[in-house]
Design an enzyme around this catalytic site. Structure first.
Site, PDB file in Angstrom:
ATOM      1  CB  CYS A 120      96.136  31.291  94.844  1.00  0.00           C
ATOM      2  SG  CYS A 120      97.361  32.594  94.568  1.00  0.00           S
ATOM      3  CB  CYS A 122      96.003  36.107  92.482  1.00  0.00           C
ATOM      4  SG  CYS A 122      95.830  34.541  91.626  1.00  0.00           S
ATOM      5  CE  LYS A 195     101.934  30.259  89.973  1.00  0.00           C
ATOM      6  NZ  LYS A 195     100.616  30.468  90.575  1.00  0.00           N
ATOM      7  NE  ARG A 205      99.192  36.072  85.732  1.00  0.00           N
ATOM      8  CZ  ARG A 205     100.434  36.494  85.903  1.00  0.00           C
ATOM      9  NH1 ARG A 205     100.812  37.648  85.364  1.00  0.00           N
ATOM     10  NH2 ARG A 205     101.291  35.785  86.608  1.00  0.00           N
ATOM     11  NE  ARG A 217     100.189  36.256  89.624  1.00  0.00           N
ATOM     12  CZ  ARG A 217      99.137  37.024  89.918  1.00  0.00           C
ATOM     13  NH1 ARG A 217      99.215  37.929  90.876  1.00  0.00           N
ATOM     14  NH2 ARG A 217      98.010  36.877  89.247  1.00  0.00           N
ATOM     15  CD  GLU A 233     110.630  28.287  96.775  1.00  0.00           C
ATOM     16  OE1 GLU A 233     109.875  27.678  97.547  1.00  0.00           O
ATOM     17  OE2 GLU A 233     110.689  29.527  96.735  1.00  0.00           O
ATOM     18  CE  LYS A 248     100.810  27.568  87.168  1.00  0.00           C
ATOM     19  NZ  LYS A 248      99.916  28.204  88.067  1.00  0.00           N
ATOM     20  CB  SER A 274      96.601  29.275  80.287  1.00  0.00           C
ATOM     21  OG  SER A 274      97.512  30.227  80.808  1.00  0.00           O
TER      22      SER A 274
HETATM   23  C1  PBG Z   1      97.302  31.450  90.623  1.00  0.00           C
HETATM   24  C2  PBG Z   1      97.521  30.580  89.531  1.00  0.00           C
HETATM   25  C3  PBG Z   1      97.966  30.906  88.247  1.00  0.00           C
HETATM   26  C4  PBG Z   1      97.930  29.728  87.502  1.00  0.00           C
HETATM   27  C5  PBG Z   1      97.480  28.713  88.349  1.00  0.00           C
HETATM   28  N1  PBG Z   1      97.269  29.248  89.623  1.00  0.00           N
HETATM   29  C6  PBG Z   1      98.316  32.197  87.651  1.00  0.00           C
HETATM   30  C7  PBG Z   1      99.372  33.037  88.168  1.00  0.00           C
HETATM   31  O1  PBG Z   1     100.143  32.656  89.051  1.00  0.00           O
HETATM   32  O2  PBG Z   1      99.432  34.162  87.702  1.00  0.00           O
HETATM   33  C8  PBG Z   1      98.289  29.612  86.072  1.00  0.00           C
HETATM   34  C9  PBG Z   1      97.675  28.504  85.330  1.00  0.00           C
HETATM   35  C10 PBG Z   1      97.741  28.602  83.858  1.00  0.00           C
HETATM   36  O3  PBG Z   1      98.347  29.514  83.264  1.00  0.00           O
HETATM   37  O4  PBG Z   1      97.151  27.720  83.233  1.00  0.00           O
HETATM   38  N2  PBG Z   1      97.433  31.659  91.592  1.00  0.00           N
END
Ligand code: PBG
Length: 322
Positions: A120, A122, A195, A205, A217, A233, A248, A274
Site C-alpha cells: 500500500c 499510505c 476492505k 494509523r 478513504r 469485489e 477486513k 487495531s
Molecule cells: C493500509 C492499511 C490499513 C490497515 C492495514 N493496512 C489502514 C487503513 O486502510 O487506513 C489497518 C489495520 C488495522 O487497523 O489494524 N493500507
C-alpha cells in the site's frame, strides 16, 4: 416431542465432553501477526493505543520473528514506517526500502516463517492517501504502477506472499502482471478484497503514521453497508488472479466472512484490526471484561464464521494459551 428425550446439556457436562464435541478449533498456524518496522538500531517504540505492540527496527523485528516462529504462528505481515515520505510514495518501491531490508533480514534467520507484505502507498505518501493524489482524489490507474513496483521489490527481497490493501481497482491484475513479467510466477497474491472504510482502523494509523492529511478513504475503501458489493469485489479480485481473499475488519463483518467461505473455493483470511484489539484491551483495563477469554472468543467467532487465516495482534498471546 423433543423434551425430555433431548437434553442438550448432556454434552456440556464436563470439559472433556465439551472438548469432544467442539466444532471449531484455533491453531497458531492459522494466525498472522502484523509487525511495524522502522529505521534505526535497537528501536522498540511502543504504540500507546495498542498495548504490547510497537514499532521496531530491523534487528528487533528479526528477534520478534524468531519468537513468532518458535510459537508455531503461521506468519507475519510487515508494515513499513519509512524515514522519509513524499508525494510519490518512493520509499514504498525502493529496492532498499525499510520493508525490503526487513524481509531480507528475516528470511536469513527464520527459514520457515511465512513473510507476507502489506502492499500500500499510505505509509509512504506525505499526504497519507493510498495512491497518487490528483485534485482532491486518488488517481486509480497512476497508483497501480507504484503498487506493482512495490510488490515486485518485496518479491525480489524474498517475500512469500504480497497482500495489496489499497483498494484501487485493478491492482491485483497489475501486480500479477508485474510479478509474472519478472519471473515471480510463484508468489501468491493475498488480496484485501473486501476492505471497508472503517473507523476500527484508528489505532493502526497512529502505529503506521498513515492518517490522511485531508479527506478520508471513502472514495476507494468500501462503504460499510454494502454486502453484495463486497462479494463482487472478491469475485473480481479472483478473476484478476488473487490466490487468497481477505475480509477486513473481522468482527463487524462476520456475515461476509461466512458468505465468502460459502461462495469461493480459495483460502479466506480475516483481519482482526487495531480497533477491535484496542477496544478489548481498553475494556479489560477497566476491569469490565476478561482479556484472555474475550481474545479466544473473538478469534473463535472469526474461525466459526469461516475464516481459514486470521491476521491478529493477539497472535502471540493466543498461541501461548492454546
Ligand atoms: C493500509 C492499511 C490499513 C490497515 C492495514 N493496512 C489502514 C487503513 O486502510 O487506513 C489497518 C489495520 C488495522 O487497523 O489494524 N493500507
Amino acid at each position: 416431542m423433543a423434551f425430555p428425550i433431548h437434553r442438550k446439556r448432556r454434552l456440556r457436562a464436563s470439559d472433556s465432553m465439551r472438548r469432544l464435541v467442539r466444532e471449531t478449533w484455533l491453531e497458531p498456524a492459522q494466525f498472522v501477526l502484523p509487525l511495524f518496522v522502522c529505521e534505526g538500531d535497537d528501536v522498540y517504540k511502543p504504540i500507546s493505543s495498542m498495548p504490547g505492540q510497537a514499532q521496531m527496527s530491523i534487528d528487533r523485528i528479526v528477534k520478534e520473528c524468531r519468537e513468532v516462529e518458535s510459537l508455531g504462528i503461521g506468519g507475519v505481515i510487515l508494515f513499513g514506517i519509512p524515514a522519509h515520505k513524499d508525494e510519490t510514495a518512493s520509499e514504498g518501491y525502493n529496492p532498499d526500502g525499510i520493508v525490503q531490508r526487513a524481509i531480507r533480514a528475516i528470511k536469513q534467520e527464520c527459514k520457515k516463517l511465512v513473510v507476507i507484505t502489506d502492499v500500500c502507498n499510505c505509509e509512504y505518501t506525505s499526504h497519507g492517501h493510498c495512491g497518487k493524489v490528483v485534485g482532491n482524489d486518488v488517481d486509480n490507474d497512476a497508483s497501480l504502477v507504484w503498487l506493482a513496483d512495490a510488490a515486485l521489490t518485496h518479491a525480489q527481497a524474498g517475500a512469500d506472499i504480497v497482500a495489496p490493501s489499497d483498494m484501487m481497482d485493478g491492482r491485483v491484475v497489475a501486480i500479477r502482471a508485474r510479478l509474472d513479467g519478472a519471473g515471480y510466477t510463484n508468489i501468491p497474491i493475498f488480496s484485501y478484497a473486501a476492505k471497508f472504510a472503517s473507523c476500527f482502523y484508528g489505532p493502526f494509523r497512529e502505529a503506521a503514521e498513515s492518517t490522511p492529511q485531508f479527506g478520508d478513504r471513502r472514495s476507494y475503501q468500501m462503504d460499510p453497508p454494502n454486502a453484495r458489493e463486497a462479494m463482487h469485489e472478491m469475485q473480481l479480485d479472483l478473476e484478476e488472479g488473487a490466490d487468497m481473499l481477505m475480509v477486513k475488519p473481522a468482527m463487524a463483518y462476520l456475515d461476509l466472512i461466512r458468505a465468502a467461505r460459502e461462495q469461493f473455493p480459495v483460502p479466506i483470511g480475516a483481519y482482526q484490526v487495531s480497533g477491535e484489539f484496542s477496544m478489548m484491551h481498553a475494556a479489560a483495563e477497566k476491569g469490565w471484561i476478561d482479556l484472555e477469554r474475550v481474545m479466544i472468543e473473538s478469534l473463535t467467532s472469526i474461525r466459526r464464521a469461516g475464516a481459514d487465516i486470521i491476521l491478529t495482534y493477539f497472535a502471540k498471546d493466543a498461541a501461548r494459551i492454546l
